[in-house]
Design a protein around this motif. Structure first.
Motif, PDB file in Angstrom:
ATOM      1  N   VAL A   1      40.676 -73.643 182.218  1.00 51.37           N
ATOM      2  CA  VAL A   1      40.288 -72.135 182.083  1.00 51.37           C
ATOM      3  C   VAL A   1      41.764 -71.142 182.104  1.00 51.37           C
ATOM      4  O   VAL A   1      41.810 -70.540 181.121  1.00 51.37           O
ATOM      5  CB  VAL A   1      39.497 -71.472 183.222  1.00 51.37           C
ATOM      6  N   LEU A   2      42.543 -71.581 183.096  1.00 48.88           N
ATOM      7  CA  LEU A   2      43.785 -71.025 183.163  1.00 48.88           C
ATOM      8  C   LEU A   2      44.576 -71.388 181.847  1.00 48.88           C
ATOM      9  O   LEU A   2      45.133 -70.287 181.173  1.00 48.88           O
ATOM     10  CB  LEU A   2      44.494 -71.588 184.327  1.00 48.88           C
ATOM     11  N   LEU A   3      44.615 -72.432 181.524  1.00 40.70           N
ATOM     12  CA  LEU A   3      45.469 -72.927 180.213  1.00 40.70           C
ATOM     13  C   LEU A   3      44.889 -72.413 179.072  1.00 40.70           C
ATOM     14  O   LEU A   3      45.724 -72.035 178.108  1.00 40.70           O
ATOM     15  CB  LEU A   3      45.619 -74.503 180.332  1.00 40.70           C
ATOM     16  N   GLY A   4      43.513 -72.296 178.943  1.00 42.87           N
ATOM     17  CA  GLY A   4      42.847 -71.942 177.631  1.00 42.87           C
ATOM     18  C   GLY A   4      43.201 -70.394 177.503  1.00 42.87           C
ATOM     19  O   GLY A   4      43.193 -70.084 176.156  1.00 42.87           O
ATOM     20  N   ASN A   5      42.856 -69.666 178.451  1.00 39.91           N
ATOM     21  CA  ASN A   5      43.330 -68.172 178.471  1.00 39.91           C
ATOM     22  C   ASN A   5      44.710 -67.898 177.790  1.00 39.91           C
ATOM     23  O   ASN A   5      44.946 -67.034 177.228  1.00 39.91           O
ATOM     24  CB  ASN A   5      43.008 -67.623 179.776  1.00 39.91           C
ATOM     25  N   LEU A   6      45.493 -68.787 178.398  1.00 40.53           N
ATOM     26  CA  LEU A   6      46.851 -68.362 177.846  1.00 40.53           C
ATOM     27  C   LEU A   6      47.179 -68.821 176.615  1.00 40.53           C
ATOM     28  O   LEU A   6      47.755 -67.993 175.746  1.00 40.53           O
ATOM     29  CB  LEU A   6      47.982 -69.126 179.101  1.00 40.53           C
ATOM     30  N   LEU A   7      46.728 -69.830 176.076  1.00 47.86           N
ATOM     31  CA  LEU A   7      46.696 -70.358 174.608  1.00 47.86           C
ATOM     32  C   LEU A   7      46.034 -69.569 173.813  1.00 47.86           C
ATOM     33  O   LEU A   7      46.306 -69.000 172.619  1.00 47.86           O
ATOM     34  CB  LEU A   7      46.427 -71.762 174.670  1.00 47.86           C
ATOM     35  N   GLU A   8      44.932 -68.967 174.290  1.00 50.72           N
ATOM     36  CA  GLU A   8      44.278 -68.121 173.378  1.00 50.72           C
ATOM     37  C   GLU A   8      44.944 -67.056 173.177  1.00 50.72           C
ATOM     38  O   GLU A   8      44.943 -66.329 171.954  1.00 50.72           O
ATOM     39  CB  GLU A   8      42.688 -67.665 173.936  1.00 50.72           C
ATOM     40  N   ASN A   9      45.392 -66.038 174.091  1.00 51.42           N
ATOM     41  CA  ASN A   9      46.219 -65.117 173.884  1.00 51.42           C
ATOM     42  C   ASN A   9      47.484 -65.338 173.242  1.00 51.42           C
ATOM     43  O   ASN A   9      47.937 -64.233 172.473  1.00 51.42           O
ATOM     44  CB  ASN A   9      46.545 -64.448 175.433  1.00 51.42           C
ATOM     45  N   ALA A  10      48.038 -66.553 173.311  1.00 45.34           N
ATOM     46  CA  ALA A  10      49.361 -66.515 172.660  1.00 45.34           C
ATOM     47  C   ALA A  10      48.928 -66.922 171.027  1.00 45.34           C
ATOM     48  O   ALA A  10      49.663 -66.231 170.209  1.00 45.34           O
ATOM     49  CB  ALA A  10      49.793 -67.974 172.984  1.00 45.34           C
ATOM     50  N   ILE A  11      47.875 -67.549 170.695  1.00 49.63           N
ATOM     51  CA  ILE A  11      47.439 -67.716 169.327  1.00 49.63           C
ATOM     52  C   ILE A  11      47.073 -66.151 168.801  1.00 49.63           C
ATOM     53  O   ILE A  11      47.631 -65.897 167.631  1.00 49.63           O
ATOM     54  CB  ILE A  11      46.257 -68.538 169.159  1.00 49.63           C
ATOM     55  N   GLU A  12      46.425 -65.329 169.521  1.00 40.32           N
ATOM     56  CA  GLU A  12      46.248 -64.057 169.017  1.00 40.32           C
ATOM     57  C   GLU A  12      47.002 -63.147 168.892  1.00 40.32           C
ATOM     58  O   GLU A  12      47.092 -62.356 167.972  1.00 40.32           O
ATOM     59  CB  GLU A  12      44.940 -63.497 170.111  1.00 40.32           C
ATOM     60  N   ALA A  13      48.245 -63.343 169.604  1.00 39.76           N
ATOM     61  CA  ALA A  13      49.433 -62.492 169.463  1.00 39.76           C
ATOM     62  C   ALA A  13      50.306 -62.943 168.546  1.00 39.76           C
ATOM     63  O   ALA A  13      50.829 -62.011 167.558  1.00 39.76           O
ATOM     64  CB  ALA A  13      50.311 -62.711 170.851  1.00 39.76           C
ATOM     65  N   CYS A  14      50.283 -64.314 168.178  1.00 41.79           N
ATOM     66  CA  CYS A  14      50.923 -64.794 166.900  1.00 41.79           C
ATOM     67  C   CYS A  14      50.288 -64.357 165.643  1.00 41.79           C
ATOM     68  O   CYS A  14      51.089 -63.914 164.376  1.00 41.79           O
ATOM     69  CB  CYS A  14      50.994 -66.365 166.767  1.00 41.79           C
ATOM     70  N   LEU A  15      48.852 -64.156 165.690  1.00 39.94           N
ATOM     71  CA  LEU A  15      48.415 -63.685 164.326  1.00 39.94           C
ATOM     72  C   LEU A  15      48.764 -62.402 163.779  1.00 39.94           C
ATOM     73  O   LEU A  15      48.509 -61.935 162.839  1.00 39.94           O
ATOM     74  CB  LEU A  15      46.787 -63.547 164.564  1.00 39.94           C
TER      75      LEU A  15
END
Length: 432
Positions: A336-350
């Motif tokens: 959950v910790l890693l998934g939240n961070l990666l999800e936010n990172a991809i959304e920011a890159c978009l």
């Protein structure tokens, strides 16, 4: 003067009650706040009592500005949102207002001829002792239930309106206070009035208990939702693996045909045709390579899922992982910790029209120390409030980052976020 000091002395247990659930939420050191705050508050109470006595003033004239000042200091010394701080402060005021009405009953029984706005000495002592007893009685719920609510329950819309409950009880307790003690001697008021006050106190505490139980239920549902999302990620990764396996099987079948053609060129010694065929075949080779990032299956599946998602979003992702086969915290929470961070990172890159990059570095040191760094392109500077990130999707704090904060705090870790030069830097440390 003793009566004025006694009536103002309830600020001391009130301050203690406010700070009881604040363990881990104080900006300064707890010992420093205690050492400096308690002596200052005692001197403030004595000074207020002397001023009120000398000028024949009602204690409320000193008490109200003191409460406003203390509320401001309380807000500045805790690392919580304004609405949470206000709710705690008003909750203490609401419960203490009930104690004041109970003290009035005792004072009316001991000193019925008292016509001043001040409690008698016996009433003031009872008032102070009742407030101290209430603090002792609520110590365990404050350090457990209330502490959990303040630390982990993040629904800004609820905190924005919950302060209305204690304000209502404070106003109601002030409204039902008798103007004269003779009122309590009419018919059965001496029995009805304390029962009514106690009923109001129980009702207020019952409302807080219901709020706690509701928050617990919502928190459990949120955890189940996060676990379901993780399972969906695993299912998506499993489907990707199945697709890759089928493609590998087809490639193996096609390879026989390619070998036949190559063997035919070799037998006929047609080297030019063989060279051209190999060049054409190399161009058609699939570029996707199934990578293994770590030995832990769940974490590896999660990283593959987000790596695939990043590639589909035309984002370069660089992942370096050095962890054991077992995660140092429970696997679902780590994912959950890693998934939240990666999800936010991809959304920011978009949000970026230019180059998109994500860099992930996870390193485990020893048996119980793990550091995680995630840097990603972020053209838009995030908004902050009291050191926490605000969501760009809805009002209030971001659920993903709040979940990260809760997990890191639960396992003696630290989470830091920083934005600089269109890059968002995330640093996580876990030390369970």
């Amino acid at each position: 003067m003793i009566r004025t000091v006694l009536e103002l002395s309830i600020m001391l247990p009130g301050a203690v009650a406010c700070y009881i659930p604040m363990k881990g939420h104080l900006y300064g050191r707890e010992k420093m706040i205690t050492l400096l705050g308690i002596p200052f508050l005692i001197l403030w109470i004595i000074a207020g009592g002397a001023i009120c006595y000398k000028n024949n003033l009602r204690t409320v004239i000193w008490l109200l500005p003191s409460l406003i000042l203390f509320g401001f200091i309380f807000y500045k010394t805790v690392s919580l949102s304004a609405w949470k701080s206000i709710s705690v402060f008003l909750a203490v005021c609401g419960t203490f207002s009930c104690m004041k009405n109970l003290a009035i009953v005792v004072d009316a029984m001991v000193f019925p001829q008292n016509n001043s706005s001040l409690l008698g000495v016996s009433g003031g002592i009872v008032y102070f002792l009742l407030c101290c007893s209430l603090v002792v009685a609520l110590w365990y719920p404050s350090t457990h239930a209330a502490h959990w609510l303040l630390a982990e329950f993040e629904m800004p819309g609820t905190w924005y309106v919950f302060w209305i409950l204690p304000v209502f009880f404070v106003m109601l307790n002030c409204f039902i206070q008798p103007r004269s003690y003779t009122t309590l001697y009419i018919n059965r008021m001496m029995v009805i009035y304390p029962i009514m006050v106690i009923a109001l106190l129980i009702l207020m505490l019952f409302c807080y208990m219901m709020f706690y139980l509701m928050a617990r239920g919502l928190g459990k549902n949120m955890r189940l939702t996060q676990e379901n999302e993780f399972l969906q990620m695993q299912l998506a990764q499993y489907r990707i693996l199945q697709k890759n396996m089928e493609e590998t099987r087809r490639a193996r079948h096609d390879l026989r045909q390619h070998i036949t053609v190559i063997q035919s060129c070799i037998d006929g010694k047609n080297w030019e045709k063989l060279e051209q065929y190999i060049k054409d075949y190399s161009k058609n080779l699939p570029s996707d390579v199934i990578r293994s990032y770590c030995k832990n299956y769940a974490v590896n599946a999660l990283l593959r899922y987000y790596a695939e998602k990043a590639l589909k979003a035309h984002t370069d992702i660089d992942i370096s992982v050095s962890i054991g086969e077992k995660t140092i915290i429970p696997e679902p929470e780590f994912c959950v910790l890693l998934g939240n961070l990666l999800e936010n990172a991809i959304e920011a890159c978009l949000m970026s029209d230019k180059e998109r990059k994500i860099k992930v570095v996870i390193k485990q040191t020893g048996a119980s120390m793990l550091s995680m760094i995630i840097d990603n392109t972020s053209p838009q500077e995030p908004m902050w409030e009291k050191g926490k990130l605000l969501s760009c999707k809805h009002d209030g704090f971001g659920m993903g980052t709040e979940s990260v904060y809760m997990i890191t705090q639960r396992y003696n870790g630290d989470a830091r976020f920083e934005w600089k030069d269109n890059v968002f830097y995330t640093s996580i440390m876990l030390n369970p």
